[in-house]
Structures are given as C-alpha cells and as structure tokens.
Design an enzyme around this catalytic site. Structure first.
Site: not given
Lengths: 195, 323
Positions: A106-108, A193
């Site tokens: 979900g937030d790399i 994020s």
C-alpha cells in the site's frame, strides 16, 4: 526520542524499539473508532509477521496492546539515501514475495524502506491489506515507480531493475503491465502515506 | 465580463449567470423520477423539454446581449443528458455570436467553492450522487488522491432510502432519520489506501433494515460509517500534502453530520473548514458559468467542432493555469 505524527498514528522512535499508537478520532463515534483502531492494529501486526514468514525483512513485533504496536527498531540507512539498481532489484524481489502471499503493502516508497547490511527492511505496513487481484498489486508497483520518479534522476534504470527483481522472484508480468496502464489512466499519480 | 453556464450532467438542470464578483442569476428545473432511481433517457428527455423554457425565463431577468460567453458542463456525466445541454450551448453561442467554453463538472465544483468561501489551497472533498473524490491541486493540475471504487455516496444514500420506501432524493430523508437514531450497528468500513467503497455497506444496511432494525438506527449507523470513511481519507490527504484547508462541495455537502465530522477533524489538526452555500455546493449553472469565465480569461475556448461531450472527463485532464 523522535515522534512522527501521521494521518492515522503517532510513531515514537526510542533507542531499541518503535512504538506506533493509533490515537482516538473524535469525529468517529466511539464504538466504531475503538473497533477500527484495534482491528487495524491487529491487522498490521499480523501482516508484519506474515511478511517475515514469506521471506521479507520486517521488524519483529514485540508487543501488541489494543491500539499500540511495539516493534524492533531497525537501525540502518533509509533507502532514500542509498538507492542503487541493486537495491531496487531487491525491493522488486521482496515486493513479488509479498504479492505472492496475497499481501498488498500500500505504500512502497524509499521513505518506508531501510537498508541494514545487505538486506532491505519494509518498515511501515500501515496501509497494507490482503488481496489477490491484479489491480491493487498494479497500484502497489505504480506507487513505487512514482516515488522513484519524484526522487531519482536515474529512475528509469531503477524501475527496470525493480521489474527484473520482481519477475525473477516469481512476480506476475500482468502486474507490471497493469502498473503501466494505471499510469496512463492518470490516476494514483500521488499516493498518501499515513505513518 | 458576464458568463452564462448550463449544467445538466445528471438529474439537475440549471442555468446561471455570473460576473467576476458574484452570481447574477441562477434558475433550476431538476428532473425528479416518479419512482426508482434516475433513468438517463428520461432525464435527458426532461432536459430537452425544459432547457428552452428555462433559458427564456433567465432572459427575462438578464439581457441576452450582455452575455460575453457561453459555458457548459462537458462531462463527466450521463451521455444523453450531456448531449442535450451541449446542443443548447452550441445553439446559444452561434445565435449570440459568443465564444463557447466546455467545462469539467468536477473542476467547477471546486472552483466555485474556492470562489465563494475564500479557501486558497484546499483539500476538496467532492461528494454527490455519482461522484465521491478527494481532490487537491498539485502544480498545474488537480489530482484525485482518493475516490470511490464503486458508487458515489449520494447514490449509496439513495439506494438505502429507496429500499426503505423513501423517494428520491433520499439523502435529506436519511439525514433527518439519522438525527433520531440512537444505537450504532456495525457496517463494513472499507478504506483501501486512499480509496473507499460503499456498495457493500448499502447491502449490509439494507439487510439490517430487513431484519427489523428501525429506519432511524439504520440511517444513523449508515451515516456514521460512511462519513467517517470520507473524513478519514480527507485527513490523510491533509497530512500527506501538508495542507491546512478543507473544502466540502457537491450535493451531499449540505449534510450537517458530514459537515460536523469534517469540522471536528479540522479542529483537531488546526485546519480550516469551508463549505459554500447549499445552492452553490450542489450541481448548478453558476459554477459552470464561473469556471467558464475563469478559463476563458486564461485562454480557453472550445470551438463548436470540438465541443463533443465527454462522459468520462476527468479533472486531471484540465491544465490549470490560474491561481
């Protein structure tokens, strides 16, 4: 001690441990707020542990209490400061491992990755969830590509290295193609994020 | 400069006239389905019957010849409805020999909101029947940071209302009922990253009602869950973009509970909350007129041969070269 205030949680970094607490939201009624904070805390801790089990370096979860996760502090360098093709290839490899286990991070982004020795640690699973579909995996990869574009001159090479690593670790080519489509759709151009 | 705007992307049919300072005239003649939801063909038939009389009424108060440009809602929206208003706008532009400006409907909501509330660089939560989006400007474009994965919040409210035997538009009726709700029943809270989904919630709420839970408690539980999702995603956008203004626009912006939740969230973060007056928050011709004026002053004009409708027009497609 450092304290970070995200959209959802407060993260305190102590000498040995990191404490992540989901604080109550006044706008939500209490029943819903408590349920969400507790459920998300459990879910995040579970995904952190499961990711380790499928071979992705993550911090060890030391304690979970209602709305708080205490985890090991990973001392290393933020990937933002030590990015290379080799590092990006590793990230691709680990991302494929997550996806094969049905985990969407979900937030790399380079902010959420820490290099310690030769290993790349994934440290923030606040937006992670389980899904086996191509679309969320494509979004996951797309978010990473966008973060490369925003931070590195040689983003194209870094992107190609990621794809190499992703495919070598058994990632699905369809996901890479979907990431490209998503870019063309012009959506998900930036991603949020929530530390 | 004076601009005339035509809006009619869905059930609303509205014409408005503005100058740089204020709204000069605004007239509405919405399509109201006799039963059930909006039927695109019926809505477009309504629009094509009513647009000429509506414009005639407008020209009783505003001098035709004082108008400098014609703006119309080019999309997104229902194709048949969009074609009716585009045709009317083209005819008017040709007849009055005035330039034509095609306007993105979502952009118009945000711009009229900024204009009328004084919000400068907000995170906009745009909530209506078909749309639910978190929008903020990044450089020369507005970006959608999060949006519904299935239906808009207004549609979700309507579906639930219809299931409980209430007529369109259901939103205000659900709001009234919810005020008297006392007990919260858990419903699926679906936020994935920055996106969210309502259709599973609608089904679950309908089942609650079928199992004998009162309309008041179903409405209450539905609003508490759905609006918390919207508020959460708006807060994330604020945190991520490091902004301190929230602008609520769209037909559902009139809902007091949604306003309250956003207000509380803003208070707790030290952010400011803005909402335009009701008649400018929902679909209206003035927002199209104002945005058309803004665009025209910044070099935009839509030649008639390029004035085809865009049912899937996205806000990201417009280059925003104004402040």
């Amino acid at each position: 001690m450092k304290v970070y205030l995200g959209g959802e949680a407060e993260v305190r970094i102590l000498e040995d441990v990191v404490i992540k607490k989901r604080k109550p939201k006044r706008y939500r009624i209490k029943e819903l707020d408590d349920e969400l904070r507790f459920r998300r805390t459990r879910n995040e801790a579970k995904i952190i542990s499961q990711s380790r089990r499928v071979g992705v370096p993550t911090p060890i979860v030391l304690d979970i209490k209602n709305d708080t996760i205490v985890m090991e502090r990973i001392e290393g360098k933020p990937v933002k400061e030590c990015m290379s093709e080799e590092v990006s290839r590793e990230i691709g490899k680990y991302t494929a491992k997550l996806h094969r286990a049905g985990i969407i991070h979900g937030d790399i982004t380079p902010m959420n990755l820490i290099k310690k020795g030769d290993r790349i640690f994934f440290v923030d699973f606040g937006l992670a969830f389980y899904d086996n579909k191509i679309e969320p995996m494509g979004v996951d990869v797309h978010v990473y590509f966008e973060s490369l574009k925003a931070s590195f001159e040689n983003w194209e090479r870094l992107r190609d290295a990621f794809i190499e690593g992703y495919l070598a670790a058994g990632g699905n080519m369809g996901v890479i193609e979907r990431a490209r489509e998503i870019e063309e759709r012009g959506r998900y151009v930036e991603r949020v994020s929530m530390g | 400069m004076i601009a005339l705007g035509i809006e009619g992307t869905a059930w609303s049919l509205s014409v408005g006239v503005v100058d740089e300072k204020d709204v000069i005239a605004l007239l509405n003649d919405p399509y109201i389905p006799k039963e059930g939801g909006i039927h695109p063909r019926e809505a477009s038939q309504h629009h094509s019957e009513k647009i000429a009389p509506l414009l005639s009424r407008l020209f009783e108060t505003v001098d035709k010849n004082s108008i400098d440009l014609i703006a119309f809602s080019q999309g997104p929206g229902m194709g048949p409805c969009l074609r009716v208003i585009a045709t009317a706008a083209r005819l008017l532009a040709l007849k009055l020999k005035r330039p034509l400006v095609g306007v993105n409907h979502c952009l118009a909501h945000v711009e009229v909101g900024r204009w009328k509330t004084g919000a400068k660089k907000p995170v906009a939560l745009y909530v209506s029947g078909g749309n639910s989006q978190v929008i903020a400007r990044r450089g020369e474009r507005y970006r959608v940071f999060g949006e519904t994965l299935d239906i808009g919040i207004g549609n979700a409210l309507d579906k639930l209302a219809r299931h409980m035997g209430l007529k369109h538009p259901g939103g205000p009726k659900i709001e009234k009922l919810a005020e008297r709700g006392e007990k919260y029943y858990s419903l699926p809270y679906v936020v994935k990253g920055m996106d969210f989904s309502f259709s599973g919630m609608v089904t679950a709420a309908q089942k609650l009602y079928d199992s004998g839970i009162s309309m008041e408690n179903v409405a209450f539980s539905f609003q508490e869950t759905a609006f918390a999702m919207l508020t959460e995603v708006t807060e994330r956008a604020l945190a991520y973009l490091d902004l301190d203004e929230v602008l609520l626009v769209g037909g559902v912006a009139a809902n007091r509970r949604l306003q309250d939740m956003l207000k509380i969230m803003c208070q707790d973060r030290g952010a400011k909350f803005f909402v335009p007056p009701k008649e400018l928050a929902g679909d209206n011709g003035a927002m199209i007129a104002y945005t058309g004026l803004l665009m025209y002053k910044h070099g935009y004009e839509t030649p008639v041969e390029e004035s085809y409708v865009k049912p899937d027009f996205r806000i990201e497609d417009v280059i925003v070269n104004w402040d």
